[in-house]
Structures are given as C-alpha cells and as structure tokens.
Write an enzyme that holds these catalytic residues in place. Structure first.
Site, short mmCIF file in Angstrom:
data_model
loop_
_atom_site.label_atom_id
_atom_site.label_comp_id
_atom_site.label_asym_id
_atom_site.label_seq_id
_atom_site.Cartn_x
_atom_site.Cartn_y
_atom_site.Cartn_z
N CYS A 1 0.79 -1.23 0.00
CA CYS A 1 0.00 0.00 0.00
C CYS A 1 0.82 1.29 0.00
O CYS A 1 0.70 2.11 -0.90
CB CYS A 1 -0.94 0.01 1.21
N HIS B 1 -2.77 6.26 4.46
CA HIS B 1 -1.62 5.36 4.60
C HIS B 1 -0.30 5.94 4.11
O HIS B 1 0.56 5.22 3.60
CB HIS B 1 -1.89 4.01 3.90
#
Length: 468
Positions: free
Chosen positions: A74, A133
C-alpha cells in the site's frame, strides 16, 4: 472598414469564448481500490464475484489490461501514485516502507510535489475519502499534501488493537491503538470493529456530498475515493454480508461495486457525467495465502481462501510476478475515451500524475525526475498510439529491482538485480503465458540481453536521480 474590423473582433471574441467553453477543465475521480486482484471484477473474468456497476463503467469506457501498480504494497504504491515517481525516489531517495501506527515517518511535504497540489493551483477542489496510509502524524496527513478535505483512516483497518506485535513491524508485545477516524487533521472517533463495518457507507455518502459541494461552488474537482473494505478485515455494513460466492472478500468487492454505482448516480443526477474522468484501479494485488494471525483476530473476515484461483502468478507483497503489481483498471471520459474499448499497452498508475496534470493545464515539475507519462493518446485510442515507456520496472520500496516488463516480455530476478553477481533470472512471454509459468530465458538470449541493458540504465537513473 472600421465596421468590418469591429465585426471581425467580435467574431474572434465569440470564437475564443466558444473554445474556452469546450475546453472546460474536467472533474477527476480516482476510485483507488485496496488489494483487489486483476481478475476479481466480473468484467475482468471473475466467476464468483459480481460487479455490475464496474462492468457498466467498462462498457462506457476503456479497460486497461496491462496496468501496473507502482509497488506490491500500500504505502509505496500510493506514494508513487501521488508523486508520479518510482517508490525508491520518494522522499529524496529515502523511500517509504509500509507504515504502521507506531511509525514516525510519512510522505514529506517539503520533498515531494503531489498531483493534488498541482490541481489546486489550477483551481480544483480536492478531497480524499477512505484510507490514506502515507503517515498518521499531523505533518503527513492529506491536507498537508494538497487535499482540501479529508475524512478517513490514516492506515489500514487491520492495524487495530487485535494485532499484537510479533515481528519487526510492531514492537513485541505492544498492541496497536484503536483505529482513528480523522476529519481534516482532527481525530473525531476511535473505531471498534462495528464502527469499521459502517465506515464504507459513511465514506460513500461523504464523497457524494463533496461532489455536490464542488458543483455548487462551480469548481472542478479531484476526488480520491480510497475504499477500505477490500482490505482485511473484510467488514461491510450490516445487511450486506453473504451476498457473494467468494466469502467475506467477495462481499467486500461487491460492496465496493455498490459504492461505485452510488457515485455514478450522483454524477448523473448532477448532469456532470460528460465532463468527468473516472479511473478505477487498485493499489496492488490481492492476498492469496492464509494468515493465521488475521484468522485468529477476525475469523471469517480475515480468512483467505488459498484454493481460489487467479490468472496471474502470486499476489500482494512482492514485485517479481504480475499478481502483485498488475491490476485491473477502467477509465471513462465521455467524448474522449471510446466506449467498450480495451488497451493492452503497458502503463502504470504513475502515469495518472502526468495525465491528470496535463488535462488540467498544470505544469509538470522540472526540478525532479517524473516517471509518469501522459497516456491521453492511449485513452483516446489514437491511431498508432503505443506505451510511452521503454519498460516498466518492479522496484522494492527502497531500491532493489525485482522485475522488468518490456513489450510482451517479463524478466524476473530471483534476487534483486545485481550485475556483479550470477543472479538467477527468468523470462516469460506474457502473450501466451499470462501466469508466468514457463521460463523461456534459455531460448531468447537476445531478449534477455536487451532487458538487462534496460535494467542497468534504470538502476543508474534511479541512483543518480535522472529521468528514465
């Protein structure tokens, strides 16, 4: 004579206004799926997950079947997407590993220019709903990087108190705190699992409100809708469980598809479909192996079915094989992207940086290498259009070349590329071996040599901070 000149001037003004009207900046929506596999949409071949809204989107636009996420996890993938730069270049070459609740770093504002910052300079209203993130501390949050609005979680929904540290990623014996729901830079709630199950619906509603506000303000907008439910644990709102044939993960993908339908209906009601670019892609490939800790924490919502087949080899957490980095992608843009079309030219999510910037009239930074290319000619299916990349490189987050996609060939290194060692390597012909099952390196020494040359040039460019 004066009357003739006056009429000519008026005609010129009218023509100029008409040209400006037809070149109105398009709205841009990027639906950034989390951990969704290449063939996990029914329009990309899934037989156990039904995605009618994404299928309809594909019918209205173009499927990109050789679209590469910048990384197999991610954080590095999202950093590369926002900056248009390969993961090892980010933060002035420091790179970013996957970030956790105890991480003290993130995407550095003073080091990087994001696509949202460029779009804001062109008058765009920008918003992110869902997962970020790229750093949970205030100096790393979305509104520092060009987003006007943010409502979401700063890291994945499985970084909660159920997970006890037993590896280098978490301090041993230390559990993560309850996951924060953040608005702008303010924590407005600490979420338990019941809260997490309801967040996907909240993010969808708020994304649609953002669209309404942007239209009311008469501003073009950039929306990143970054869903969370397709990342473990696969929680969906009450009443939507058990809908798919692919267990909890399938439910999550089908709920994401439902959200896409709601966003599409919002555009239709506001009559802005024709002036909106929509891109659907994933940040990386899917989980394919069972994880005992996830199952212990979340039961069926953390169970990965290892018998579920995929057409690509391997999955998330690696950059060697296509299962980790080659993802489904759909793009629509009425009157620009022809409906019901397919593009198999290799492109990358980093290309969205340059393409969006050019569409909006922004200037691409020249003080740093930008790896993303403008792919509008491919989007418009112009005659003779080919991939703007010599090759696409599978890099680790902080350096280490693991694979090279060159035309229809894929070269994979057993260990990261190192010209000083006798590195074992494998060559695959993706035209007839999509699953990278048969090594043909011995039969194609010239191809191997050509790709190794490209690998050496790429490594030099990355190390020296030069353009590829």
């Amino acid at each position: 004579m004066k009357n003739i000149l006056l009429i000519a001037a008026l005609l010129l003004c009218t023509l100029t206004y008409a040209q400006e009207s037809t070149h109105k900046q398009p709205n841009i929506i990027h639906i950034l799926a989390d951990d969704v596999g290449f063939d996990d949409l029914s329009c990309f071949g899934s037989i156990d997950i039904y995605t009618p809204n994404l299928d309809a989107l594909a019918e209205k636009g173009m499927k990109f079947t050789s679209f590469y996420a910048p990384h197999g996890t991610c954080t590095p993938s999202r950093a590369a997407l926002l900056t248009g730069r390969y993961a090892p270049r980010v933060n002035e070459g420091k790179g970013l590993y996957v970030l956790f609740p105890h991480s003290k770093t993130g995407l550095e504002d003073e080091m990087e220019v994001t696509i949202t910052e460029l779009l804001k300079e062109q008058g765009y209203k920008t918003g992110l709903y869902g997962k970020w993130h790229l750093g949970h501390l205030p100096q790393y949050l979305p509104c520092v990087h060009g987003f006007d609005e943010f409502l979401g979680i700063p890291y994945p929904n499985d970084h909660g108190p159920e997970r006890i540290g037993n590896s280098g990623w978490r301090p041993n014996g230390v559990s993560d705190p309850a996951i924060p729901l953040i608005e702008q830079a303010q924590v407005i709630k600490r979420c338990d699992n019941n809260d997490l199950a309801e967040l996907p619906a909240l993010f969808t509603r708020e994304a649609c409100k953002f669209i309404y506000r942007s239209v009311k303000e008469e501003k073009p907008f950039y929306l990143q809708y970054a869903n969370i439910e397709t990342h473990t644990p696969w929680f969906v709102p009450k009443g939507f469980e058990g809908k798919s044939k692919a267990a909890a993960y399938g439910d999550a993908v089908e709920y994401l598809d439902r959200s896409v339908g709601i966003i599409m209906n919002t555009l239709k009601r506001l009559k802005i479909e024709d002036n909106t670019i929509i891109v659907f892609s994933s940040d990386n490939g899917p989980l394919i192996y069972r994880d005992e800790e996830l199952e212990n924490c979340y039961g069926k919502f953390g169970f990965t079915d290892p018998t579920r087949e995929h057409v690509l080899r391997e999955g998330k957490y690696q950059e060697r094989y296509d299962g980790g980095i080659r993802v489904s992608c759909i793009m629509t843009w009425p009157n620009n992207i022809p409906a019901g079309t397919t593009c198999d030219e290799p492109v990358t999510a980093m290309d969205l940086f340059t393409t969006f910037a050019n569409v909006a009239g922004a200037e691409i930074p020249t003080d740093r290498p930008i790896d993303g290319k403008d792919i509008q000619n491919l989007m418009r299916q112009e005659e003779g259009a080919v991939s703007p990349h010599k090759a696409i490189y599978g890099y680790k987050a902080r350096g280490g070349l693991m694979s090279v996609r060159y035309q229809n060939w894929k070269l994979v290194f057993k260990n990261k590329y190192n010209p000083e060692s006798d590195n074992e390597l494998y060559l695959y012909n993706l035209d007839n071996d999509l699953g990278e099952a048969t090594d043909v390196a011995a039969n194609n020494p010239k191809v191997v040599k050509q790709i190794l040359k490209l690998a050496a040039e790429a490594e030099q460019a990355i190390n020296e901070g030069k353009n590829l």
